[in-house]
Scaffold this active site. Sequence first.
Site, PDB file in Angstrom:
ATOM      1  N   THR A 296     -38.965  22.920   5.323  1.00  0.00           N
ATOM      2  CA  THR A 296     -38.328  22.596   6.601  1.00  0.00           C
ATOM      3  C   THR A 296     -38.037  21.098   6.713  1.00  0.00           C
ATOM      4  O   THR A 296     -38.740  20.274   6.113  1.00  0.00           O
ATOM      5  CB  THR A 296     -39.270  23.013   7.756  1.00  0.00           C
ATOM      6  OG1 THR A 296     -38.815  22.414   8.966  1.00  0.00           O
ATOM      7  CG2 THR A 296     -40.708  22.550   7.526  1.00  0.00           C
TER       8      THR A 296
ATOM      9  N   LYS B 112     -46.687  22.297   5.991  1.00  0.00           N
ATOM     10  CA  LYS B 112     -45.499  22.550   5.165  1.00  0.00           C
ATOM     11  C   LYS B 112     -45.285  21.411   4.148  1.00  0.00           C
ATOM     12  O   LYS B 112     -44.931  21.655   2.995  1.00  0.00           O
ATOM     13  CB  LYS B 112     -44.252  22.712   6.039  1.00  0.00           C
ATOM     14  CG  LYS B 112     -44.241  23.951   6.910  1.00  0.00           C
ATOM     15  CD  LYS B 112     -44.174  25.256   6.138  1.00  0.00           C
ATOM     16  CE  LYS B 112     -42.846  25.489   5.453  1.00  0.00           C
ATOM     17  NZ  LYS B 112     -42.808  26.835   4.802  1.00  0.00           N
TER      18      LYS B 112
HETATM   19  P1  NAD Z   1     -41.596  33.895  10.995  1.00  0.00           P
HETATM   20  O1  NAD Z   1     -42.811  33.409  11.694  1.00  0.00           O
HETATM   21  O2  NAD Z   1     -40.555  34.628  11.757  1.00  0.00           O
HETATM   22  O3  NAD Z   1     -42.032  34.864   9.782  1.00  0.00           O
HETATM   23  C1  NAD Z   1     -43.113  34.575   8.943  1.00  0.00           C
HETATM   24  C2  NAD Z   1     -43.447  35.837   8.149  1.00  0.00           C
HETATM   25  O4  NAD Z   1     -44.531  35.524   7.256  1.00  0.00           O
HETATM   26  C3  NAD Z   1     -43.939  37.002   9.022  1.00  0.00           C
HETATM   27  O5  NAD Z   1     -43.328  38.203   8.618  1.00  0.00           O
HETATM   28  C4  NAD Z   1     -45.444  37.043   8.758  1.00  0.00           C
HETATM   29  O6  NAD Z   1     -46.008  38.349   8.902  1.00  0.00           O
HETATM   30  C5  NAD Z   1     -45.521  36.539   7.331  1.00  0.00           C
HETATM   31  N1  NAD Z   1     -46.827  35.948   6.995  1.00  0.00           N
HETATM   32  C6  NAD Z   1     -47.516  35.038   7.731  1.00  0.00           C
HETATM   33  N2  NAD Z   1     -48.693  34.753   7.128  1.00  0.00           N
HETATM   34  C7  NAD Z   1     -48.726  35.489   5.980  1.00  0.00           C
HETATM   35  C8  NAD Z   1     -49.668  35.615   4.920  1.00  0.00           C
HETATM   36  N3  NAD Z   1     -50.820  34.935   4.939  1.00  0.00           N
HETATM   37  N4  NAD Z   1     -49.382  36.454   3.893  1.00  0.00           N
HETATM   38  C9  NAD Z   1     -48.207  37.152   3.877  1.00  0.00           C
HETATM   39  N5  NAD Z   1     -47.293  37.087   4.853  1.00  0.00           N
HETATM   40  C10 NAD Z   1     -47.542  36.263   5.895  1.00  0.00           C
HETATM   41  O7  NAD Z   1     -40.990  32.623  10.265  1.00  0.00           O
HETATM   42  P2  NAD Z   1     -39.465  32.252   9.959  1.00  0.00           P
HETATM   43  O8  NAD Z   1     -38.906  31.534  11.132  1.00  0.00           O
HETATM   44  O9  NAD Z   1     -38.781  33.436   9.419  1.00  0.00           O
HETATM   45  O10 NAD Z   1     -39.679  31.183   8.810  1.00  0.00           O
HETATM   46  C11 NAD Z   1     -39.708  31.569   7.435  1.00  0.00           C
HETATM   47  C12 NAD Z   1     -39.926  30.338   6.561  1.00  0.00           C
HETATM   48  O11 NAD Z   1     -38.858  29.412   6.785  1.00  0.00           O
HETATM   49  C13 NAD Z   1     -41.206  29.580   6.873  1.00  0.00           C
HETATM   50  O12 NAD Z   1     -41.755  29.136   5.657  1.00  0.00           O
HETATM   51  C14 NAD Z   1     -40.746  28.392   7.724  1.00  0.00           C
HETATM   52  O13 NAD Z   1     -41.604  27.302   7.573  1.00  0.00           O
HETATM   53  C15 NAD Z   1     -39.381  28.130   7.147  1.00  0.00           C
HETATM   54  N6  NAD Z   1     -38.384  27.523   8.050  1.00  0.00           N
HETATM   55  C16 NAD Z   1     -38.138  28.045   9.283  1.00  0.00           C
HETATM   56  C17 NAD Z   1     -37.152  27.487  10.097  1.00  0.00           C
HETATM   57  C18 NAD Z   1     -36.823  28.055  11.465  1.00  0.00           C
HETATM   58  O14 NAD Z   1     -36.013  27.471  12.175  1.00  0.00           O
HETATM   59  N7  NAD Z   1     -37.391  29.179  11.861  1.00  0.00           N
HETATM   60  C19 NAD Z   1     -36.433  26.374   9.633  1.00  0.00           C
HETATM   61  C20 NAD Z   1     -36.719  25.853   8.363  1.00  0.00           C
HETATM   62  C21 NAD Z   1     -37.688  26.446   7.569  1.00  0.00           C
HETATM   63  O1  TDX Z   2     -40.530  26.770  25.563  1.00  0.00           O
HETATM   64  C1  TDX Z   2     -40.008  25.863  24.877  1.00  0.00           C
HETATM   65  N1  TDX Z   2     -39.437  24.800  25.512  1.00  0.00           N
HETATM   66  C2  TDX Z   2     -38.859  23.766  24.847  1.00  0.00           C
HETATM   67  O2  TDX Z   2     -38.351  22.815  25.477  1.00  0.00           O
HETATM   68  C3  TDX Z   2     -39.950  25.901  23.445  1.00  0.00           C
HETATM   69  C4  TDX Z   2     -40.566  27.070  22.699  1.00  0.00           C
HETATM   70  C5  TDX Z   2     -39.362  24.858  22.782  1.00  0.00           C
HETATM   71  N2  TDX Z   2     -38.835  23.806  23.466  1.00  0.00           N
HETATM   72  C6  TDX Z   2     -38.239  22.697  22.688  1.00  0.00           C
HETATM   73  C7  TDX Z   2     -39.145  22.084  21.624  1.00  0.00           C
HETATM   74  C8  TDX Z   2     -38.166  21.631  20.558  1.00  0.00           C
HETATM   75  O3  TDX Z   2     -37.670  20.342  20.894  1.00  0.00           O
HETATM   76  O4  TDX Z   2     -37.125  23.226  21.954  1.00  0.00           O
HETATM   77  C9  TDX Z   2     -37.018  22.636  20.655  1.00  0.00           C
HETATM   78  C10 TDX Z   2     -37.083  23.730  19.606  1.00  0.00           C
HETATM   79  O5  TDX Z   2     -38.408  24.266  19.629  1.00  0.00           O
HETATM   80  P1  TDX Z   2     -38.861  25.446  18.650  1.00  0.00           P
HETATM   81  O6  TDX Z   2     -37.915  26.594  18.788  1.00  0.00           O
HETATM   82  O7  TDX Z   2     -40.313  25.684  18.869  1.00  0.00           O
HETATM   83  O8  TDX Z   2     -38.566  24.819  17.208  1.00  0.00           O
HETATM   84  P2  TDX Z   2     -39.097  23.487  16.489  1.00  0.00           P
HETATM   85  O9  TDX Z   2     -40.375  23.027  17.044  1.00  0.00           O
HETATM   86  O10 TDX Z   2     -37.950  22.518  16.457  1.00  0.00           O
HETATM   87  O11 TDX Z   2     -39.378  24.085  14.991  1.00  0.00           O
HETATM   88  C11 TDX Z   2     -38.447  25.001  14.393  1.00  0.00           C
HETATM   89  O12 TDX Z   2     -37.604  24.379  13.480  1.00  0.00           O
HETATM   90  C12 TDX Z   2     -38.111  24.031  12.229  1.00  0.00           C
HETATM   91  C13 TDX Z   2     -39.159  26.189  13.752  1.00  0.00           C
HETATM   92  O13 TDX Z   2     -40.039  26.779  14.666  1.00  0.00           O
HETATM   93  C14 TDX Z   2     -39.879  25.787  12.503  1.00  0.00           C
HETATM   94  O14 TDX Z   2     -40.461  26.924  11.870  1.00  0.00           O
HETATM   95  C15 TDX Z   2     -38.912  25.143  11.572  1.00  0.00           C
HETATM   96  O15 TDX Z   2     -39.585  24.651  10.452  1.00  0.00           O
END
Ligand code: NAD
Ligand code: TDX
Length: 337
Positions: free
Chosen positions: A126, A155
């Site tokens: 990330t 991470k």
């Molecule tokens: P998410 O929380 O939606 O999904 C995570 C998944 O991992 C779930 O299905 C959960 O059951 C599984 N998991 C958790 N712990 C585990 C374990 N110990 N063993 C096996 N499975 C396990 O997360 P996401 O938003 O889909 O993110 C996926 C990846 O992408 C993560 O590594 C996150 O850091 C990275 N990422 C996310 C974002 C974002 O905006 N969501 C951005 C950049 C990178």
């Molecule tokens: O209730 C809320 N109110 C609010 O103002 C929540 C949940 C978030 N926020 C703000 C916090 C952040 O500035 O919104 C922005 C986005 O928040 P999140 O959706 O929690 O994302 P962020 O903290 O930016 O992290 C996300 O992006 C990078 C993902 O959750 C991570 O998994 C990824 O690595």
Amino acid sequence: MKNILVTGGAGFIGSNFINYILDKRDDYNIVNLDKLTYAGNLENLIPSQKKQNYHFVKGDIVNSEFVDLIFRKYDIKYVINFAAESHVDRSILGSEVFFRTNVIGTNVLLEAARRYEVEKFLQVSTDEVYGSLGENGLFTEDTPLHPNSPYSASKASADLVALAFHHTYDVPVVITRCSNNYGQYQFPEKLIPLMIINSLNEKKLPVYGDGMNVRDWIYVLDHNKAIEIVFEKGRISEVYNVGASNEIPNIEIVKLILKHLGKSEELIEYVKDRLGHDRRYAINSSKIKKELGWSPCYKFEEAIIQTIDWYKKNKNWWESIISGKYQDYYKTQYGTK
Ligand code: NAD
Ligand code: TDX
């Protein structure tokens, strides 16, 4: 046929990845290893479930004996590691499981990758590992690591373990660092689905601080296409930033959601700021563009509307999620149900 272990494939990005990739490739044999934590949901994978080249295994990436068994049983030669605890606010409430899954779990997978001589190990990371930006500038792959939350520290640690496994044992590691994703199947603890669902339910929209923190949003399928291309063509030991140059202050997203759903801005409630809240993220993706020919396809203005409409149409998907334990989390995080 490539035997690929995809971890965390029942979560938001992983499930979108599996559905996308299996729709276009029958030379990939996918084994999805997922613990099914609160964030894992097999319903996300309905489009893939009946495919012969898709297999689901419930299990924990921290369990090295079990991981070893999976590598042996399926003759795993490739790994894409999505599995993680992914929510910053939860990492502030309690960090232990973040380090267990994100660091130890990645280490367990890398050890297995070394023993079984995998041909590529893609670590899904990330942009948060770089910390926070001021008003100007962009994160490049050379920006020093400066994680600020327990989540991002875990991470960043995982990235360093992965690079060390390449340096020491020649495990063929490659890392992607993407900015904030949005799209279907995102767990409603994250900003965009939380605000959509609260709006639909006429609940208050909790905006942290002054609402002017900036995130750089990318549609989940653009991220997944980047993962596909890095998996196929990315150079070993390299890091690739992924982003769509789409910086938006949180409050603007919240207002856009309210407007599209025809709801009043009176639902907005400014609440206590997140501890250590990173002010701004913004990604420079010129390396992946120039070197691998990737670029984002989806326009934010269109994909965000599609996303809002998806949540509107798929109440069944989120209604079951926001009952039960989610309510307890919500009360702890926001002080109200
Ligand atoms: P998410 O929380 O939606 O999904 C995570 C998944 O991992 C779930 O299905 C959960 O059951 C599984 N998991 C958790 N712990 C585990 C374990 N110990 N063993 C096996 N499975 C396990 O997360 P996401 O938003 O889909 O993110 C996926 C990846 O992408 C993560 O590594 C996150 O850091 C990275 N990422 C996310 C974002 C974002 O905006 N969501 C951005 C950049 C990178
Ligand atoms: O209730 C809320 N109110 C609010 O103002 C929540 C949940 C978030 N926020 C703000 C916090 C952040 O500035 O919104 C922005 C986005 O928040 P999140 O959706 O929690 O994302 P962020 O903290 O930016 O992290 C996300 O992006 C990078 C993902 O959750 C991570 O998994 C990824 O690595």
